[in-house]
Enzyme design. Structure first.
Site, PDB file in Angstrom:
ATOM      1  CE  LYS A  53      14.129  38.879  35.184  1.00  0.00           C
ATOM      2  NZ  LYS A  53      15.459  39.521  35.061  1.00  0.00           N
ATOM      3  CB  CYS A  80      17.381  41.875  40.676  1.00  0.00           C
ATOM      4  SG  CYS A  80      17.654  41.814  42.454  1.00  0.00           S
ATOM      5  CG  ASP A  81      14.667  43.114  34.593  1.00  0.00           C
ATOM      6  OD1 ASP A  81      14.904  42.012  34.059  1.00  0.00           O
ATOM      7  OD2 ASP A  81      14.587  44.178  33.946  1.00  0.00           O
ATOM      8  CB  SER A  82      19.627  45.888  35.624  1.00  0.00           C
ATOM      9  OG  SER A  82      19.935  45.579  36.968  1.00  0.00           O
ATOM     10  N   GLY A  85      15.082  47.078  39.350  1.00  0.00           N
ATOM     11  CA  GLY A  85      13.914  46.751  40.150  1.00  0.00           C
ATOM     12  C   GLY A  85      14.261  45.627  41.110  1.00  0.00           C
TER      13      GLY A  85
END
Length: 204
Positions: A50, A77-79, A114
């Site tokens: 991203k 960010c990635d959840s 992340g």
């Protein structure tokens, strides 16, 4: 200056509450192109892609004048919610959300977020973004859920909130009352570890 490479309203609010100056631009990266099976690593890889996608296209973005001087940080960010080894993204419909909550009721899972911070300088004349450093880390928090009756689950699912959240719940929303406790970083469950960001932002 910071660019949040995400359309997430919860991440936006976290940064605003901390009075961090930033602009928000969605990277529009296609997450389906990543096939990583390890949930912990997947969250990290998606966060990197991203941020990297935005850094590669930054010359096509109209940035405020103040972004043309000094260091520039791009935050991706990635959840992903992990429950008994299975990755739970956003439920596709109410039925799936209800089934998930039936399983999670009285149990616990892990919210992995992340984080990738790409640091560099943007030359407004050449339109080149020169990367000087990339910082990456997955932060994990353990989330404990209350034991719920079916009517409580249905009532929550009917709000539609679970359909827009990783794991099918929002700590900062209606779903917060169904969470008993959290072990680890609190803000991480909302999509961004503020302690991690504080340690790494403006290092350049």
């Amino acid at each position: 200056m910071l660019i949040l490479a995400s359309a997430s309203q919860s991440r936006k609010k976290l940064l605003e509450n901390c009075q961090i100056e930033f602009i928000q631009i969605s990277s529009n990266f296609d997450e389906t192109t990543i096939q990583e099976k390890n949930i912990f690593n997947l969250a990290l890889e998606l966060s990197f892609q991203k941020a990297n996608s935005l850094s590669e296209n930054i010359q096509n973005i109209s940035l405020p004048e103040e972004f043309n001087y000094g260091p520039l940080e791009i935050l991706g960010c990635d959840s992903i919610f992990e429950f008994k080894g299975e990755a739970y993204g956003k439920p596709s419909n109410k039925e799936e959300a209800f089934i998930r909550w039936k399983k999670m009721s009285g149990e616990f899972g892990f919210l992995h977020t992340g984080h990738t911070l790409i640091i560099g300088h943007f030359d407004s004349t050449s339109k080149i973004f020169k990367i000087t450093e990339i910082i990456k880390k997955t932060v994990s928090s353990r989330v404990y859920f209350s034991k719920l009756e079916d009517w409580e689950i249905k009532s929550y699912v009917d709000t539609n909130e679970p359909l827009y959240c990783a794991g099918g719940f929002a700590l900062e929303g209606i779903g917060g009352k169904y969470i008993e406790k959290i072990e680890g970083c609190f803000s991480n469950v909302m999509g961004l570890s503020l302690p991690w960001l504080r340690e790494n932002l403006y290092r350049s």
